[in-house]
Design a protein around this motif. Structure first.
Motif, PDB file in Angstrom:
ATOM      1  N   LEU A 191       0.838  -1.181   0.000  1.00  0.00           N
ATOM      2  CA  LEU A 191       0.000   0.000   0.000  1.00  0.00           C
ATOM      3  C   LEU A 191       0.881   1.242   0.000  1.00  0.00           C
ATOM      4  O   LEU A 191       2.085   1.175   0.191  1.00  0.00           O
ATOM      5  N   SER A 192       0.252   2.384  -0.181  1.00  0.00           N
ATOM      6  CA  SER A 192       0.978   3.645  -0.216  1.00  0.00           C
ATOM      7  C   SER A 192       1.514   3.985   1.169  1.00  0.00           C
ATOM      8  O   SER A 192       1.068   3.422   2.178  1.00  0.00           O
ATOM      9  N   PRO A 193       2.460   4.925   1.251  1.00  0.00           N
ATOM     10  CA  PRO A 193       3.056   5.254   2.550  1.00  0.00           C
ATOM     11  C   PRO A 193       2.030   5.699   3.569  1.00  0.00           C
ATOM     12  O   PRO A 193       1.029   6.326   3.251  1.00  0.00           O
ATOM     13  N   GLY A 207       2.689   3.515  14.747  1.00  0.00           N
ATOM     14  CA  GLY A 207       1.927   3.560  13.513  1.00  0.00           C
ATOM     15  C   GLY A 207       0.788   2.565  13.505  1.00  0.00           C
ATOM     16  O   GLY A 207      -0.329   2.875  13.055  1.00  0.00           O
ATOM     17  N   SER A 208       1.024   1.375  14.021  1.00  0.00           N
ATOM     18  CA  SER A 208      -0.027   0.360  14.076  1.00  0.00           C
ATOM     19  C   SER A 208      -1.145   0.774  15.026  1.00  0.00           C
ATOM     20  O   SER A 208      -2.327   0.578  14.730  1.00  0.00           O
ATOM     21  N   ARG A 209      -0.775   1.358  16.169  1.00  0.00           N
ATOM     22  CA  ARG A 209      -1.811   1.826  17.099  1.00  0.00           C
ATOM     23  C   ARG A 209      -2.647   2.924  16.474  1.00  0.00           C
ATOM     24  O   ARG A 209      -3.884   2.943  16.595  1.00  0.00           O
ATOM     25  N   LYS A 210      -1.977   3.853  15.776  1.00  0.00           N
ATOM     26  CA  LYS A 210      -2.706   4.936  15.140  1.00  0.00           C
ATOM     27  C   LYS A 210      -3.620   4.411  14.049  1.00  0.00           C
ATOM     28  O   LYS A 210      -4.777   4.849  13.906  1.00  0.00           O
ATOM     29  N   LEU A 211      -3.131   3.441  13.272  1.00  0.00           N
ATOM     30  CA  LEU A 211      -3.945   2.867  12.203  1.00  0.00           C
ATOM     31  C   LEU A 211      -5.184   2.193  12.773  1.00  0.00           C
ATOM     32  O   LEU A 211      -6.284   2.309  12.225  1.00  0.00           O
ATOM     33  N   ARG A 212      -5.031   1.493  13.887  1.00  0.00           N
ATOM     34  CA  ARG A 212      -6.185   0.849  14.510  1.00  0.00           C
ATOM     35  C   ARG A 212      -7.214   1.891  14.938  1.00  0.00           C
ATOM     36  O   ARG A 212      -8.425   1.719  14.725  1.00  0.00           O
ATOM     37  N   GLU A 213      -6.743   2.999  15.535  1.00  0.00           N
ATOM     38  CA  GLU A 213      -7.659   4.062  15.948  1.00  0.00           C
ATOM     39  C   GLU A 213      -8.411   4.630  14.749  1.00  0.00           C
ATOM     40  O   GLU A 213      -9.623   4.881  14.811  1.00  0.00           O
ATOM     41  N   ILE A 214      -7.694   4.824  13.645  1.00  0.00           N
ATOM     42  CA  ILE A 214      -8.317   5.375  12.438  1.00  0.00           C
ATOM     43  C   ILE A 214      -9.403   4.446  11.918  1.00  0.00           C
ATOM     44  O   ILE A 214     -10.528   4.869  11.600  1.00  0.00           O
ATOM     45  N   ALA A 264       6.569   6.020   7.141  1.00  0.00           N
ATOM     46  CA  ALA A 264       6.790   4.650   6.690  1.00  0.00           C
ATOM     47  C   ALA A 264       5.684   4.214   5.765  1.00  0.00           C
ATOM     48  O   ALA A 264       4.641   4.854   5.664  1.00  0.00           O
ATOM     49  N   GLY A 265       5.895   3.089   5.068  1.00  0.00           N
ATOM     50  CA  GLY A 265       4.845   2.489   4.267  1.00  0.00           C
ATOM     51  C   GLY A 265       4.105   1.462   5.087  1.00  0.00           C
ATOM     52  O   GLY A 265       4.533   1.067   6.155  1.00  0.00           O
ATOM     53  N   ILE A 266       2.944   1.036   4.588  1.00  0.00           N
ATOM     54  CA  ILE A 266       2.211  -0.038   5.240  1.00  0.00           C
ATOM     55  C   ILE A 266       2.015  -1.173   4.255  1.00  0.00           C
ATOM     56  O   ILE A 266       1.904  -0.954   3.045  1.00  0.00           O
ATOM     57  N   THR A 267       1.989  -2.377   4.766  1.00  0.00           N
ATOM     58  CA  THR A 267       1.826  -3.573   3.963  1.00  0.00           C
ATOM     59  C   THR A 267       0.576  -4.307   4.415  1.00  0.00           C
ATOM     60  O   THR A 267       0.383  -4.515   5.615  1.00  0.00           O
ATOM     61  N   LEU A 272      -7.160  -9.159   6.736  1.00  0.00           N
ATOM     62  CA  LEU A 272      -5.910  -8.589   6.239  1.00  0.00           C
ATOM     63  C   LEU A 272      -4.979  -8.377   7.416  1.00  0.00           C
ATOM     64  O   LEU A 272      -5.393  -7.842   8.453  1.00  0.00           O
ATOM     65  N   MET A 273      -3.726  -8.792   7.275  1.00  0.00           N
ATOM     66  CA  MET A 273      -2.716  -8.471   8.272  1.00  0.00           C
ATOM     67  C   MET A 273      -2.007  -7.213   7.793  1.00  0.00           C
ATOM     68  O   MET A 273      -1.343  -7.217   6.752  1.00  0.00           O
ATOM     69  N   VAL A 274      -2.174  -6.128   8.526  1.00  0.00           N
ATOM     70  CA  VAL A 274      -1.664  -4.826   8.107  1.00  0.00           C
ATOM     71  C   VAL A 274      -0.560  -4.398   9.068  1.00  0.00           C
ATOM     72  O   VAL A 274      -0.734  -4.434  10.294  1.00  0.00           O
ATOM     73  N   SER A 275       0.563  -4.001   8.526  1.00  0.00           N
ATOM     74  CA  SER A 275       1.683  -3.595   9.373  1.00  0.00           C
ATOM     75  C   SER A 275       2.427  -2.436   8.743  1.00  0.00           C
ATOM     76  O   SER A 275       2.395  -2.236   7.530  1.00  0.00           O
ATOM     77  N   VAL A 276       3.085  -1.657   9.602  1.00  0.00           N
ATOM     78  CA  VAL A 276       3.959  -0.588   9.142  1.00  0.00           C
ATOM     79  C   VAL A 276       5.254  -1.236   8.685  1.00  0.00           C
ATOM     80  O   VAL A 276       5.860  -2.022   9.408  1.00  0.00           O
ATOM     81  N   ALA A 277       5.682  -0.922   7.467  1.00  0.00           N
ATOM     82  CA  ALA A 277       6.746  -1.694   6.828  1.00  0.00           C
ATOM     83  C   ALA A 277       8.156  -1.257   7.197  1.00  0.00           C
ATOM     84  O   ALA A 277       9.099  -2.004   6.996  1.00  0.00           O
ATOM     85  N   SER A 278       8.333  -0.058   7.719  1.00  0.00           N
ATOM     86  CA  SER A 278       9.685   0.408   7.996  1.00  0.00           C
ATOM     87  C   SER A 278       9.680   1.345   9.195  1.00  0.00           C
ATOM     88  O   SER A 278       8.638   1.652   9.758  1.00  0.00           O
ATOM     89  N   GLY A 279      10.869   1.802   9.570  1.00  0.00           N
ATOM     90  CA  GLY A 279      11.017   2.653  10.737  1.00  0.00           C
ATOM     91  C   GLY A 279      11.509   1.849  11.919  1.00  0.00           C
ATOM     92  O   GLY A 279      11.671   0.629  11.853  1.00  0.00           O
TER      93      GLY A 279
END
Length: 258
Positions: free
Chosen positions: A11-13, A45-52, A18-21, A30-37
């Motif tokens: 996926l896009s950054p 990033g993962s906590r923020k993504l879950r909140e979103i 960082a990017g997400i995969t 879907l298993m979604v994770s922050v790809a770098s950093g």
């Protein structure tokens, strides 16, 4: 329904760090994770993504399960597909960075008292021997570490990292079948507190007199992922005063006052 991960999709950054995969995980997740950093950036990033995602609630979303540095996004496969949901996640992440949200959650901070004695800390000496330091130094490293709650594990146990140990702590060779609630345990450089009686393979180095999870409270825990914790070793004389109190941000200050 299959339970194995399929091929991944990039996926896009995510914001500007960082990017997400997103990797299809069976037919309906879907298993979604922050790809770098750094590990801290990936976890944040993962906590923020879950909140979103919980705020946006994309069509077909069933649940978002937090991991240490990833989230499992479960969805209704009859309502939406992997690709469509991945695109929605990409758009939600792109529009949900901290600079755009305006309501970023400020994490709470807890000071958690713990008592250390022969009964409450059966593995403390083993941890010290494994790390090549004294038992006092083990507790000193724990007290000096500001731990971040990365996720709520089984029974809403707060899994925290990272303890500034000089090495990794192994798990018990033979897991215990029952550990008392309030037990403070370590493995690797992580710490966790046992909310209810149950089995564990983590090493027990103390116990808090506070109740960290109570189904009669609303919500049953006062902590959430992203909050921070410091442990404070207190004398056994404090146990009676604090025993059974529900953990709150003001349950115990560094000076032992309410």
């Amino acid at each position: 329904m299959s339970t194995y991960p399929a091929s991944g999709q990039q996926l896009s950054p995510l914001w500007d760090i960082a990017g997400i995969t997103a990797v299809p995980f069976g037919d309906s997740a879907l298993m979604v994770s922050v790809a770098s950093g750094t590990i801290e950036e990936r976890q944040a990033g993962s906590r923020k993504l879950r909140e979103i995602l919980l705020d946006v609630r994309p069509y077909g979303l069933l649940d978002v399960v937090a991991g240490v540095d990833s989230v499992l996004v479960e969805f209704d496969c009859l309502a939406v597909g992997h690709g469509q949901l991945a695109q929605t996640i990409r758009l939600a992440a792109a529009g949900g960075g901290p600079q755009d949200s305006g309501h970023a959650r400020t994490g709470k901070h807890f000071v958690i008292p713990m008592v250390v004695n022969e009964n409450f800390a059966p593995d403390l000496a083993d941890v010290a021997e494994e790390l090549g330091i004294s038992t006092e130094a083990v507790l000193g490293h724990l007290e000096a570490s500001e731990l971040n709650i990365n996720l709520l594990a089984s029974a809403m146990a707060p899994m925290m990292g990272r303890v500034e140990f000089p090495g990794q702590v192994s798990r018990c060779k033979e897991p215990r079948t029952n550990v008392d609630p309030g037990s403070v345990m370590v493995a690797g450089t992580n710490a966790i507190i046992q909310p209810f009686p149950g089995p564990t393979g983590w090493k027990v180095i103390g116990r808090t007199p506070l109740v960290i999870c109570d189904i009669h409270e609303n919500p049953p825990t006062s902590y959430t992922p992203g909050d921070t914790v410091r442990f404070k070793v207190v004398p056994e004389s404090e146990w009676e005063r604090l025993d059974g109190q529900f953990l709150r941000t003001d349950s115990y200050t560094t000076g032992g006052e309410h």
